[in-house]
Enzyme design. Structure first.
Site, mmCIF file in Angstrom:
data_model
loop_
_atom_site.group_PDB
_atom_site.id
_atom_site.type_symbol
_atom_site.label_atom_id
_atom_site.label_comp_id
_atom_site.label_asym_id
_atom_site.label_seq_id
_atom_site.Cartn_x
_atom_site.Cartn_y
_atom_site.Cartn_z
ATOM 1 N N ASN A 1 0.881 -1.168 0.000
ATOM 2 C CA ASN A 1 0.000 0.000 0.000
ATOM 3 C C ASN A 1 0.918 1.217 0.000
ATOM 4 O OD1 ASN A 1 -1.771 2.057 0.444
ATOM 5 N ND2 ASN A 1 -2.483 1.345 2.450
ATOM 6 N N TRP A 2 1.044 1.823 -1.169
ATOM 7 C CA TRP A 2 1.976 2.957 -1.274
ATOM 8 C C TRP A 2 1.443 4.199 -0.592
ATOM 9 C CZ3 TRP A 2 3.748 3.039 -7.159
ATOM 10 C CH2 TRP A 2 4.316 1.802 -7.469
ATOM 11 N N LYS A 3 0.152 4.210 -0.263
ATOM 12 C CA LYS A 3 -0.477 5.406 0.328
ATOM 13 C C LYS A 3 -0.209 6.618 -0.582
ATOM 14 C CE LYS A 3 -0.165 3.135 4.774
ATOM 15 N NZ LYS A 3 -0.030 3.217 6.210
ATOM 16 N N HIS B 1 -9.487 1.150 5.021
ATOM 17 C CA HIS B 1 -8.213 1.372 5.711
ATOM 18 C C HIS B 1 -8.431 2.349 6.866
ATOM 19 C CE1 HIS B 1 -4.079 2.468 6.529
ATOM 20 N NE2 HIS B 1 -3.724 1.381 5.879
ATOM 21 N N GLU C 1 -6.764 4.732 7.854
ATOM 22 C CA GLU C 1 -6.526 6.145 7.497
ATOM 23 C C GLU C 1 -7.747 6.731 6.794
ATOM 24 O OE1 GLU C 1 -2.827 5.444 5.480
ATOM 25 O OE2 GLU C 1 -1.931 4.879 7.392
ATOM 26 N N GLU D 1 -5.172 -4.905 10.450
ATOM 27 C CA GLU D 1 -4.132 -3.896 10.655
ATOM 28 C C GLU D 1 -4.401 -3.153 11.959
ATOM 29 O OE1 GLU D 1 -2.318 -2.731 6.554
ATOM 30 O OE2 GLU D 1 -3.974 -1.395 7.007
ATOM 31 N N GLY E 1 2.685 2.330 10.723
ATOM 32 C CA GLY E 1 3.604 3.455 10.565
ATOM 33 C C GLY E 1 4.347 3.818 11.840
ATOM 34 N N SER F 1 3.632 -2.151 10.197
ATOM 35 C CA SER F 1 5.090 -2.228 10.373
ATOM 36 C C SER F 1 5.672 -3.586 9.983
ATOM 37 C CB SER F 1 5.484 -1.857 11.812
ATOM 38 O OG SER F 1 5.095 -0.525 12.095
ATOM 39 N N GLY G 1 2.946 -1.086 4.196
ATOM 40 C CA GLY G 1 3.025 0.323 3.853
ATOM 41 C C GLY G 1 4.462 0.731 3.553
ATOM 42 N N GLY G 2 5.122 1.312 4.547
ATOM 43 C CA GLY G 2 6.454 1.896 4.349
ATOM 44 C C GLY G 2 7.446 0.979 3.649
HETATM 45 P P1 13P Z 1 3.149 0.379 7.575
HETATM 46 O O1 13P Z 1 3.649 -0.901 6.978
HETATM 47 O O2 13P Z 1 3.886 1.592 7.070
HETATM 48 O O3 13P Z 1 3.048 0.314 9.074
HETATM 49 O O4 13P Z 1 1.645 0.579 7.043
HETATM 50 C C1 13P Z 1 0.765 -0.472 7.146
HETATM 51 C C2 13P Z 1 -0.451 -0.135 6.391
HETATM 52 O O5 13P Z 1 -1.206 0.740 6.774
HETATM 53 C C3 13P Z 1 -0.715 -0.873 5.143
HETATM 54 O O6 13P Z 1 -1.996 -0.623 4.669
#
Ligand code: 13P
Length: 255
Positions: free
Chosen positions: A9-11, A96, A98, A168, A174, A214, A235-236
């Site tokens: 998930n590149w956000k 998600h 977010e 999640e 994050g 994470s 994500g990251g």
């Molecule tokens: P991180 O891997 O950066 O913690 O993000 C997880 C996430 O929200 C994937 O959708």
């Protein structure tokens, strides 16, 4: 037979050229095998060219990070399922935390999106997970159960069989703090039990449940080795080939 999945998930990250460079690097890396998938959840600007770039990669799919539930109309800034479908996008990340937190998406809105995505022939990746205070208070399973009941348990069995779930925990997103393998397995096992109660053991066994929060090269293998963890929503660490490739490898190693 459920699939293992390494989904990125590149956000809201990467310019057009940065994103396409990452797609190319991942094409040249290890691929998923068998029934398994690597999924790239890109921003909207990359979707069409990411689909084109990966169309000869049989185990890669491209995911949008959101869509609207209406078919068309006066919804400035939104994308419909048929728009995504028209450029070959196969999956949509929905619910998600977010989107829930910053864009005030409710369980009811998410349920409508899930249904619209399935009706459009795409795969929803339905996200759930509890905030820190709820885990500390000890009712995280009940909280996530509520998200499932409102978000996806209204689906028919046929529709339900088409989705992927991502657990999640918000406190792990994050933050660098990953759920322990025991915490991840506990929740994934509970999720599978809830699915079994609602749709039967066969459905529970066939549903892919990803862990997110994470995930990194250093913890992916331990997380993915848990019996009810079928891969990750990352994500990251999905933003660089050098950190996402070892996560794909960790998934492949579980075969
Ligand atoms: P991180 O891997 O950066 O913690 O993000 C997880 C996430 O929200 C994937 O959708």
């Amino acid at each position: 037979m459920r699939s293992k999945i390494a989904a990125g998930n590149w956000k809201m990250n990467k310019t057009y050229s940065e994103g396409m460079e990452l797609v190319e690097a991942l094409k040249n890396g290890p691929q998923a095998g068998g029934d398994d998938w690597v999924i790239l959840g890109t921003p909207a600007i990359h979707l069409k060219d990411a689909v084109t770039a990966t169309q000869d990669m049989p185990r890669m799919k491209v995911a949008a990070q959101n869509c609207h539930y209406e078919a068309s109309g006066a919804f400035t800034g939104e994308l419909s399922v048929s728009m995504l479908q028209s450029i070959g996008v196969q999956c949509v990340i929905l619910g998600h935390s977010e989107r829930r937190q910053y864009f005030k998406e409710t369980d009811e809105v998410i349920a409508k999106k899930v249904k619209a995505v399935i009706d459009g022939g795409l795969t929803p990746i339905f996200c759930c997970g509890e905030p820190l205070h709820i885990r500390e208070e000890g009712w995280h399973v009940r909280f996530v159960k509520g998200q499932l009941e409102k978000g996806i348990f209204g689906l028919s069995a046929e529709d339900f069989s088409k989705l992927v779930i991502a657990y999640e925990p918000i406190w792990a997103i994050g933050t660098g703090v990953t759920a322990s393998t025991e915490q991840a397995q506990e929740m994934h096992g509970e999720l599978r039990k809830l699915i079994a109660d609602k749709y039967g053991a066969e459905m529970a066994d066939a549903t892919s449940i990803l862990y997110g929060g994470s995930v990194k090269p250093s913890n992916a293998a331990a997380l993915f080795s848990q019996p009810d963890v079928d891969g990750g929503l990352v994500g990251g660490a999905s933003l660089k080939a050098e950190t996402f490739i070892p996560i794909i490898e960790a998934m492949n190693d579980q075969a």
